[in-house]
Design a protein around this motif. Structure first.
Motif, short mmCIF file in Angstrom:
data_model
loop_
_atom_site.label_atom_id
_atom_site.label_comp_id
_atom_site.label_asym_id
_atom_site.label_seq_id
_atom_site.Cartn_x
_atom_site.Cartn_y
_atom_site.Cartn_z
N PHE A 58 0.84 -1.20 0.00
CA PHE A 58 0.00 0.00 0.00
C PHE A 58 0.87 1.25 0.00
CE2 PHE A 58 -2.69 3.30 1.75
CZ PHE A 58 -3.98 2.98 1.36
N ASP A 59 1.85 1.29 0.91
CA ASP A 59 2.68 2.49 1.08
C ASP A 59 3.66 2.70 -0.07
OD1 ASP A 59 1.35 2.80 3.47
OD2 ASP A 59 3.02 2.10 4.71
N SER A 60 4.05 1.63 -0.75
CA SER A 60 5.05 1.77 -1.82
C SER A 60 4.43 1.91 -3.21
CB SER A 60 5.99 0.56 -1.82
OG SER A 60 5.29 -0.61 -2.22
N PHE A 61 3.11 1.94 -3.29
CA PHE A 61 2.47 1.99 -4.60
C PHE A 61 2.76 3.30 -5.32
CE2 PHE A 61 -1.10 1.92 -7.65
CZ PHE A 61 -0.90 0.67 -8.20
N GLY A 64 -0.01 9.94 -4.24
CA GLY A 64 -0.85 10.20 -3.07
C GLY A 64 -0.27 11.28 -2.18
N SER A 65 -0.80 11.35 -0.99
CA SER A 65 -0.39 12.34 -0.01
C SER A 65 -0.31 11.66 1.35
CB SER A 65 -1.41 13.49 0.02
OG SER A 65 -2.65 13.02 0.55
N SER A 66 -0.21 12.44 2.39
CA SER A 66 -0.18 11.85 3.73
C SER A 66 -1.55 11.30 4.12
CB SER A 66 0.29 12.88 4.75
OG SER A 66 -0.60 14.00 4.76
N ASN A 67 -2.59 11.65 3.38
CA ASN A 67 -3.94 11.14 3.62
C ASN A 67 -4.11 9.83 2.85
OD1 ASN A 67 -6.66 10.56 3.74
ND2 ASN A 67 -7.33 12.61 3.13
N PRO A 68 -4.26 8.69 3.56
CA PRO A 68 -4.37 7.40 2.84
C PRO A 68 -5.58 7.33 1.92
CG PRO A 68 -4.89 7.12 5.16
CD PRO A 68 -4.37 8.53 5.00
N ASN A 69 -6.60 8.17 2.15
CA ASN A 69 -7.75 8.19 1.25
C ASN A 69 -7.35 8.58 -0.17
OD1 ASN A 69 -10.37 9.46 3.51
ND2 ASN A 69 -9.12 7.66 3.63
N ASP A 70 -6.22 9.27 -0.29
CA ASP A 70 -5.74 9.73 -1.59
C ASP A 70 -4.76 8.76 -2.24
OD1 ASP A 70 -7.22 12.08 -1.25
OD2 ASP A 70 -5.53 13.14 -0.34
N ILE A 73 -3.51 3.50 -4.99
CA ILE A 73 -3.94 2.10 -5.06
C ILE A 73 -5.42 1.95 -4.71
CG2 ILE A 73 -3.32 1.45 -2.70
CD1 ILE A 73 -2.26 -1.22 -4.11
N CYS A 74 -5.96 2.92 -4.00
CA CYS A 74 -7.37 2.84 -3.59
C CYS A 74 -8.29 2.75 -4.80
CB CYS A 74 -7.75 4.05 -2.74
SG CYS A 74 -6.96 4.09 -1.13
N GLY A 75 -9.16 1.75 -4.78
CA GLY A 75 -10.11 1.56 -5.87
C GLY A 75 -9.60 0.70 -7.01
N LYS A 76 -8.30 0.39 -7.02
CA LYS A 76 -7.77 -0.48 -8.08
C LYS A 76 -8.35 -1.88 -7.93
CE LYS A 76 -4.47 2.23 -9.81
NZ LYS A 76 -4.67 2.88 -11.06
N MET A 77 -8.44 -2.58 -9.04
CA MET A 77 -8.90 -3.96 -9.05
C MET A 77 -7.69 -4.88 -9.10
SD MET A 77 -12.10 -3.38 -8.85
CE MET A 77 -12.85 -4.99 -9.10
N ALA A 78 -7.82 -6.02 -8.42
CA ALA A 78 -6.76 -7.03 -8.42
C ALA A 78 -7.38 -8.39 -8.68
CB ALA A 78 -6.01 -7.03 -7.09
N THR A 79 -6.66 -9.24 -9.39
CA THR A 79 -7.11 -10.61 -9.65
C THR A 79 -6.23 -11.55 -8.84
OG1 THR A 79 -7.85 -10.01 -11.86
CG2 THR A 79 -7.51 -12.35 -11.42
N SER A 102 3.55 -8.90 -0.03
CA SER A 102 2.53 -9.20 -1.05
C SER A 102 1.34 -9.94 -0.47
CB SER A 102 3.15 -10.01 -2.19
OG SER A 102 4.12 -9.23 -2.87
N ASP A 103 1.14 -9.85 0.85
CA ASP A 103 -0.02 -10.47 1.49
C ASP A 103 -1.28 -9.68 1.19
OD1 ASP A 103 1.78 -12.25 2.56
OD2 ASP A 103 1.60 -11.54 4.62
N VAL A 104 -2.41 -10.38 1.12
CA VAL A 104 -3.70 -9.76 0.85
C VAL A 104 -4.72 -10.31 1.84
CG1 VAL A 104 -5.56 -9.44 -0.84
CG2 VAL A 104 -3.18 -9.51 -1.61
N ASP A 105 -5.46 -9.42 2.49
CA ASP A 105 -6.53 -9.76 3.40
C ASP A 105 -7.84 -9.47 2.68
OD1 ASP A 105 -7.22 -10.75 5.89
OD2 ASP A 105 -6.88 -8.89 6.97
N MET A 106 -8.66 -10.50 2.47
CA MET A 106 -9.87 -10.38 1.67
C MET A 106 -11.13 -10.38 2.53
SD MET A 106 -8.90 -13.32 -1.07
CE MET A 106 -7.55 -14.06 -0.15
#
Length: 129
Positions: A58-61, A64-70, A73-79, A102-106
């Motif tokens: 998340f942090d290395s994508f 953005g800014s200091s606000n994680p809402n920005d 990666i937010c809203g991207k789709m992953a398979t 590369s862990d993912v919590d679903m």
């Protein structure tokens, strides 16, 4: 002359699309959680196909800014893939408890597409779409 130039430009655009590099394949642990209000500012629930990626990813994508809402990666789709099964999720959160980069919590709905929840943790591969 203009028609030929436009045709060549369109042809070059189509050829360059075909040469796009494939998305990198990530490999890590897949787990499930109960979504709520996530780092991206979305409020989600267990029946949605959403996920939180590791805090490292998340942090290395980038951007953005200091606000994680920005975060970009937010809203991207992953398979995600496991055991010959596939599911698609929307990235809506940052997983602070994920230990691997590369862990993912679903959400349970997405995890159920891949494995029985009694398994708890699976080794997945995944890409950002």
């Amino acid at each position: 002359m203009f028609f030929i130039a436009a045709l060549l430009y369109a042809l070059l655009a189509v050829v360059s699309l075909g040469n796009a590099a494939p998305a990198p394949v990530n490999s890590g642990d897949g787990t499930f959680f109960t979504p709520g209000l996530g780092a991206c500012g979305y409020n989600n629930n267990e029946s949605e196909h959403v996920a939180a990626v590791s805090h490292q990813f998340f942090d290395s994508f980038g951007g953005g800014s200091s606000n994680p809402n920005d975060a970009p990666i937010c809203g991207k789709m992953a398979t995600l893939h496991y055991g010959g099964k596939t599911t698609t999720v929307q990235i809506v959160d940052r997983c602070a408890g994920c230990s691997g980069p590369s862990d993912v919590d679903m959400a349970p709905a997405a995890f159920n597409d891949l494995a029985d929840p009694s398994v708890g943790r699976i080794q997945i591969t995944w890409t950002i779409n």
